[in-house]
Design an enzyme around this catalytic site. Structure first.
Site, PDB file in Angstrom:
ATOM      1  CG  ASN A  10      -1.865   1.112   1.337  1.00 25.26           C
ATOM      2  OD1 ASN A  10      -1.522   2.242   1.046  1.00 25.26           O
ATOM      3  ND2 ASN A  10      -3.069   0.816   1.767  1.00 25.26           N
ATOM      4  N   GLY A  12       0.049   4.454  -0.004  1.00 25.32           N
ATOM      5  CA  GLY A  12      -0.385   5.459   0.967  1.00 25.32           C
ATOM      6  C   GLY A  12       0.210   5.179   2.338  1.00 25.32           C
ATOM      7  CE  LYS A  13      -1.627  -0.219   5.820  1.00 20.56           C
ATOM      8  NZ  LYS A  13      -1.862  -1.614   6.197  1.00 20.56           N
ATOM      9  CG  ASP A  70      -4.261  -6.729  10.743  1.00 17.73           C
ATOM     10  OD1 ASP A  70      -4.407  -6.570   9.519  1.00 17.73           O
ATOM     11  OD2 ASP A  70      -5.141  -7.229  11.461  1.00 17.73           O
ATOM     12  N   GLY A 154      -8.431   4.795   2.528  1.00 18.51           N
ATOM     13  CA  GLY A 154      -9.281   3.872   3.281  1.00 18.51           C
ATOM     14  C   GLY A 154     -10.482   4.561   3.904  1.00 18.51           C
ATOM     15  CE1 TYR A 155     -14.169   1.099   5.703  1.00 17.85           C
ATOM     16  CE2 TYR A 155     -12.029   0.268   6.428  1.00 17.85           C
ATOM     17  CZ  TYR A 155     -13.278   0.048   5.864  1.00 17.85           C
ATOM     18  OH  TYR A 155     -13.631  -1.210   5.463  1.00 17.85           O
ATOM     19  CE  LYS A 176      -4.113   9.378   8.394  1.00 18.71           C
ATOM     20  NZ  LYS A 176      -4.046   8.770   7.095  1.00 18.71           N
ATOM     21  CG  HIS A 181      -4.653   3.966  13.546  1.00 17.26           C
ATOM     22  ND1 HIS A 181      -4.896   5.109  12.815  1.00 17.26           N
ATOM     23  CD2 HIS A 181      -4.746   2.936  12.649  1.00 17.26           C
ATOM     24  CE1 HIS A 181      -5.122   4.783  11.538  1.00 17.26           C
ATOM     25  NE2 HIS A 181      -5.027   3.485  11.419  1.00 17.26           N
TER      26      HIS A 181
END
Length: 197
Positions: A10, A12-13, A70, A154-155, A176, A181
């Site tokens: 990913n 973005g990650k 995860d 994502g969300y 951010k 998290h």
């Protein structure tokens, strides 16, 4: 310089991860950059189990130190769904626009206090010598009433952060990364790695 593979494809990650780990004296590569292709079955029932499954599998394939995360969204009004199934929620190839609209529809008409939600991220680190450890970060908020913001993935566009009065996707990346998290879990992991490398 140590080489660390982050078990994700990913982009973005990876962008977030590189920003957070930039002062660690390490080369951080995605699986693609490390030339690793693997389809890992994440059949754990917790974020911890799934992160460890991924980290161990890629460490065994590569012989490198591997980080894996995860993470997912827990919506209290939906009995903490999508939770560990966040990426596969409503099918792996379903767009996040569809997933986000579905969640908004499920919570339609609920007052803010019944729309509580959180992002959870667990980072696992697997060393070639068999050592494994995890860190966890939680980002509390609410589900907003519409999709808003371009900065996240994502969300993020439906996750309302009350102290900033905007969605997670509307926060500047450096803000951010400081409060999210993944930012918290990676920050703790970075401190552990500094001690161990």
């Amino acid at each position: 310089m140590h080489r660390i593979i982050f078990a994700t494809g990913n982009e973005g990650k990876m962008k977030e991860i590189r920003m957070i780990l930039k002062d660690l004296d390490c080369q951080v590569l995605s699986m693609k950059e490390a030339g690793i292709e693997a389809d890992i079955v994440e059949d754990g029932t917790t974020f911890e189990e799934n992160a460890i499954i991924k980290a161990k599998a890629i460490m065994e394939l590569s012989g490198n130190i591997v980080l894996a995360d995860d993470s997912g969204l827990e919506v209290d009004a939906m009995d903490k769904a999508p939770g560990v199934y966040s990426a596969r929620f409503m099918g792996e190839d379903t767009s996040y626009d569809i997933k986000n609209n579905y969640i908004l529809e499920q919570l339609k008409g609920l007052p803010e206090e019944k729309r509580s939600a959180r992002f959870v991220s667990v980072i696992a680190c697997a060393f070639p010598d068999g050592r494994i450890f995890t860190t966890r970060g939680v980002f509390e908020g609410f589900i907003g009433d519409k999709i808003s913001g371009e900065n996240g993935f994502g969300y993020d566009p439906i996750f309302w952060v009350p102290e900033f009065g905007c969605t997670s996707a509307e926060l500047p990346p450096e803000v951010k990364n400081a409060v999210s998290h993944r930012g918290k879990a990676l920050g703790s992991m970075k401190e552990k790695l500094k001690e161990m490398l």
